[in-house]
Design a protein around this motif. Sequence first.
Motif, PDB file in Angstrom:
ATOM      1  N   THR A   5       0.837  -1.184   0.000  1.00 50.08           N
ATOM      2  CA  THR A   5       0.000   0.000   0.000  1.00 50.08           C
ATOM      3  C   THR A   5       0.873   1.235   0.000  1.00 50.08           C
ATOM      4  N   GLN A   6       0.641   2.114  -0.968  1.00 48.41           N
ATOM      5  CA  GLN A   6       1.368   3.377  -1.044  1.00 48.41           C
ATOM      6  C   GLN A   6       0.399   4.534  -0.833  1.00 48.41           C
ATOM      7  N   ALA A   7       0.876   5.580  -0.167  1.00 45.11           N
ATOM      8  CA  ALA A   7       0.071   6.785   0.039  1.00 45.11           C
ATOM      9  C   ALA A   7       0.996   8.001   0.079  1.00 45.11           C
ATOM     10  N   PRO A   8       0.520   9.141  -0.463  1.00 43.88           N
ATOM     11  CA  PRO A   8      -0.753   9.302  -1.165  1.00 43.88           C
ATOM     12  C   PRO A   8      -0.686   8.747  -2.579  1.00 43.88           C
ATOM     13  N   THR A   9      -1.819   8.724  -3.265  1.00 43.95           N
ATOM     14  CA  THR A   9      -1.863   8.284  -4.661  1.00 43.95           C
ATOM     15  C   THR A   9      -1.237   9.330  -5.556  1.00 43.95           C
ATOM     16  N   SER A  10      -1.493  10.588  -5.253  1.00 41.61           N
ATOM     17  CA  SER A  10      -0.892  11.681  -6.010  1.00 41.61           C
ATOM     18  C   SER A  10      -0.778  12.901  -5.102  1.00 41.61           C
ATOM     19  N   GLN A  11       0.142  13.790  -5.474  1.00 41.05           N
ATOM     20  CA  GLN A  11       0.388  14.969  -4.648  1.00 41.05           C
ATOM     21  C   GLN A  11       1.018  16.058  -5.497  1.00 41.05           C
ATOM     22  N   ILE A  12       0.551  17.277  -5.311  1.00 43.65           N
ATOM     23  CA  ILE A  12       1.221  18.441  -5.876  1.00 43.65           C
ATOM     24  C   ILE A  12       1.900  19.161  -4.720  1.00 43.65           C
ATOM     25  N   LEU A  13       3.192  19.407  -4.870  1.00 46.81           N
ATOM     26  CA  LEU A  13       3.998  19.904  -3.764  1.00 46.81           C
ATOM     27  C   LEU A  13       4.763  21.149  -4.185  1.00 46.81           C
ATOM     28  N   ARG A  17       9.345  22.316  -0.008  1.00 50.57           N
ATOM     29  CA  ARG A  17       8.595  21.668   1.054  1.00 50.57           C
ATOM     30  C   ARG A  17       9.121  20.263   1.297  1.00 50.57           C
ATOM     31  N   ARG A  18       8.873  19.782   2.494  1.00 50.64           N
ATOM     32  CA  ARG A  18       9.252  18.428   2.897  1.00 50.64           C
ATOM     33  C   ARG A  18       8.062  17.491   2.661  1.00 50.64           C
ATOM     34  N   MET A  19       8.334  16.286   2.225  1.00 54.36           N
ATOM     35  CA  MET A  19       7.256  15.339   1.907  1.00 54.36           C
ATOM     36  C   MET A  19       7.702  13.928   2.229  1.00 54.36           C
ATOM     37  N   THR A  20       6.807  13.149   2.826  1.00 53.46           N
ATOM     38  CA  THR A  20       7.090  11.728   3.072  1.00 53.46           C
ATOM     39  C   THR A  20       6.084  10.877   2.331  1.00 53.46           C
ATOM     40  N   LEU A  21       6.597   9.978   1.497  1.00 56.35           N
ATOM     41  CA  LEU A  21       5.774   9.003   0.791  1.00 56.35           C
ATOM     42  C   LEU A  21       5.750   7.728   1.637  1.00 56.35           C
ATOM     43  N   ARG A  22       4.550   7.232   1.856  1.00 56.45           N
ATOM     44  CA  ARG A  22       4.415   6.070   2.734  1.00 56.45           C
ATOM     45  C   ARG A  22       4.302   4.767   1.936  1.00 56.45           C
ATOM     46  N   CYS A  23       4.850   3.720   2.499  1.00 49.46           N
ATOM     47  CA  CYS A  23       4.809   2.387   1.893  1.00 49.46           C
ATOM     48  C   CYS A  23       4.698   1.346   2.997  1.00 49.46           C
ATOM     49  N   THR A  24       3.687   0.486   2.877  1.00 46.88           N
ATOM     50  CA  THR A  24       3.478  -0.584   3.846  1.00 46.88           C
ATOM     51  C   THR A  24       3.203  -1.877   3.108  1.00 46.88           C
ATOM     52  N   GLN A  25       3.862  -2.962   3.555  1.00 45.77           N
ATOM     53  CA  GLN A  25       3.616  -4.283   2.960  1.00 45.77           C
ATOM     54  C   GLN A  25       3.165  -5.253   4.043  1.00 45.77           C
ATOM     55  N   ASP A  26       2.357  -6.234   3.629  1.00 49.33           N
ATOM     56  CA  ASP A  26       1.836  -7.204   4.594  1.00 49.33           C
ATOM     57  C   ASP A  26       2.238  -8.623   4.231  1.00 49.33           C
TER      58      ASP A  26
END
Lengths: 113, 110
Positions: A5-13, A17-26
Amino acid sequence: IAGITQAPTSQILAAGRRMTLRCTQDMRHNAMYWYRQDLGLGLRLIHYSNTAGTTGKGEVPDGYSVSRANTDDFPLTLASAVPSQTSVYFCASSPEGGNYGYTFGSGTRLTVV
Amino acid sequence: QQQVKQSPQSLIVQKGGISIINCAYENTAFDYFPWYQQFPGKGPALLIAIRPDVSEKKEGRFTISFNKSAKQFSLHIMDSQPGDSATYFCAASNIDDMRFGAGTRLTVKP
């Protein structure tokens, strides 16, 4: 459903600015990766982690940082975004490194303006 | 430097035809050669893979041909269908490293 699962799907930045893209696996995969995909350049490795607690640099690491505090999560941080970081970012995982097929997330489309 | 070279960049095939995508690699330490299929707006998905102890692997309409001495491998899609229209990436890897080709955009015309 097992996967990434990745979040966000899209982003305008805004640049700077600082930004963190999230990634979670199960899937309890040991290895995790961050790639960026740019037209004509394919997939380029930014950072990787062979196991929780360890990280390494890929082909294009400048301007990005990662952490791997546990098996499931592998966030990617842009400390101060620049327009050249406009791209589609994919997180991937593998049971044990490059000798197995990777499972990819659906990606984050990032636009830095 | 580009360690995996993929061609062609784009390919148009009629329905029922054969699609062929070629890749060449440089690092003889690579020992796993997967192909990924990517639809628009989605992440790449593993399609088929081969290890260098065999020269060919077939799964349904998809076949990988592998030439170890030439350091080349190719993907053949038999009886191509419009639903096969996607971008295809080859890759070459070992336990420490996976390198991707630049991708081939396949269009199968009805």
